[in-house]
Design an enzyme around this catalytic site. Structure first.
Site, mmCIF file in Angstrom:
data_model
loop_
_atom_site.group_PDB
_atom_site.id
_atom_site.type_symbol
_atom_site.label_atom_id
_atom_site.label_comp_id
_atom_site.label_asym_id
_atom_site.label_seq_id
_atom_site.Cartn_x
_atom_site.Cartn_y
_atom_site.Cartn_z
ATOM 1 N N TYR A 4 57.806 28.599 44.713
ATOM 2 C CA TYR A 4 57.900 27.691 45.853
ATOM 3 C C TYR A 4 57.591 26.301 45.324
ATOM 4 O O TYR A 4 56.538 26.075 44.737
ATOM 5 C CB TYR A 4 56.868 28.126 46.889
ATOM 6 C CG TYR A 4 56.739 27.264 48.113
ATOM 7 C CD1 TYR A 4 57.615 27.416 49.179
ATOM 8 C CD2 TYR A 4 55.719 26.332 48.229
ATOM 9 C CE1 TYR A 4 57.476 26.656 50.328
ATOM 10 C CE2 TYR A 4 55.572 25.569 49.371
ATOM 11 C CZ TYR A 4 56.453 25.735 50.413
ATOM 12 O OH TYR A 4 56.311 24.980 51.550
ATOM 13 N N THR B 81 46.353 24.447 55.837
ATOM 14 C CA THR B 81 46.163 24.022 57.222
ATOM 15 C C THR B 81 45.767 25.246 58.029
ATOM 16 O O THR B 81 46.394 26.302 57.936
ATOM 17 C CB THR B 81 47.444 23.368 57.780
ATOM 18 O OG1 THR B 81 47.657 22.136 57.070
ATOM 19 C CG2 THR B 81 47.315 23.082 59.265
ATOM 20 N N GLY C 282 35.670 35.982 63.162
ATOM 21 C CA GLY C 282 36.404 36.789 64.135
ATOM 22 C C GLY C 282 35.495 37.407 65.180
ATOM 23 O O GLY C 282 35.849 37.505 66.359
ATOM 24 N N ARG C 283 34.310 37.806 64.777
ATOM 25 C CA ARG C 283 33.354 38.414 65.708
ATOM 26 C C ARG C 283 32.765 37.402 66.680
ATOM 27 O O ARG C 283 32.116 37.783 67.654
ATOM 28 C CB ARG C 283 32.254 39.112 64.923
ATOM 29 C CG ARG C 283 32.791 40.314 64.171
ATOM 30 C CD ARG C 283 31.800 40.894 63.209
ATOM 31 N NE ARG C 283 32.506 41.832 62.343
ATOM 32 C CZ ARG C 283 31.922 42.632 61.490
ATOM 33 N NH1 ARG C 283 30.611 42.634 61.366
ATOM 34 N NH2 ARG C 283 32.632 43.439 60.748
ATOM 35 N N GLU D 244 45.117 26.977 61.720
ATOM 36 C CA GLU D 244 45.485 26.913 63.136
ATOM 37 C C GLU D 244 44.361 27.581 63.910
ATOM 38 O O GLU D 244 44.332 28.797 64.055
ATOM 39 C CB GLU D 244 46.813 27.621 63.376
ATOM 40 C CG GLU D 244 47.947 27.068 62.537
ATOM 41 C CD GLU D 244 48.596 28.138 61.688
ATOM 42 O OE1 GLU D 244 48.240 29.320 61.816
ATOM 43 O OE2 GLU D 244 49.461 27.784 60.878
#
EC number: 3.5.4.30
Length: 173
Positions: A151, A119, A97-98, A121
């Site tokens: 699920y 997956t 993120g940095r 993105e």
């Protein structure tokens, strides 16, 4: 409540599957997942939710691949994960993120019972070079309270690779 790293470790092989698993990737309350050596990109500039959108495969060489800002790259984890008792969540690592690298645009929330590769993105705010097998994100687990169904029949369940959007299937119902 979020599971601690020690609780994740206790549940490996039973309620939590991570394959391959490396104990060195356990954090205080998460586990680092790594980037596979392939990415998918959409071939068209305009995407349509109601139809399958064509993609092409890009290999990430050992010496890295330069990602362009403003372009969506779909990647996947090297690790296959499965959970039967906890809700899995995915986040980018603070180190990525940095660097202005987003690992998931909106899909960081998993369902209890999900089995498959995650997956990713991937989107960047400035050009950045990425490498195969880099620890790019982390998975963590929440307790679930109350009755629930696993699920089991979702369109992304038991995937074997990078999954482009299958939203068009929602329109077929």
């Amino acid at each position: 409540m979020i599971l601690s790293g020690k609780e994740i470790l206790k549940n490996i092989g039973s309620n939590i599957i991570i394959e391959p698993f490396d104990e060195k990737k356990i954090n205080p309350n998460s586990y680092n997942l790594s980037l596979h050596n392939e990415l998918l990109v959409y071939e068209n500039d305009i995407l349509d939710m109601k139809t399958p959108n064509p993609t092409k495969v890009i290999k990430i060489p050992e010496d890295g691949l330069l990602l362009e800002p403003g372009k969506l790259y779909l990647g996947r984890t090297n690790e296959f994960t499965s959970t039967s008792k906890y809700v899995p969540m995915l986040e980018g690592r603070s180190s990525t993120g940095r660097l202005g690298l987003f690992i998931h645009v909106t899909a960081g929330f998993g369902d209890i019972g999900f089995s498959g590769y995650w997956t990713l993105e991937i989107f960047c705010v400035q050009p950045i070079k990425v490498y195969p097998n880099v620890e790019i994100c982390q998975i963590y687990y929440h307790d679930i309270h109350g009755e629930y169904d696993l699920y089991s029949s979702g369109k992304y369940q038991n995937n074997k690779g990078i999954q482009p959007s299958l939203m068009y299937k929602d329109f077929e119902k």
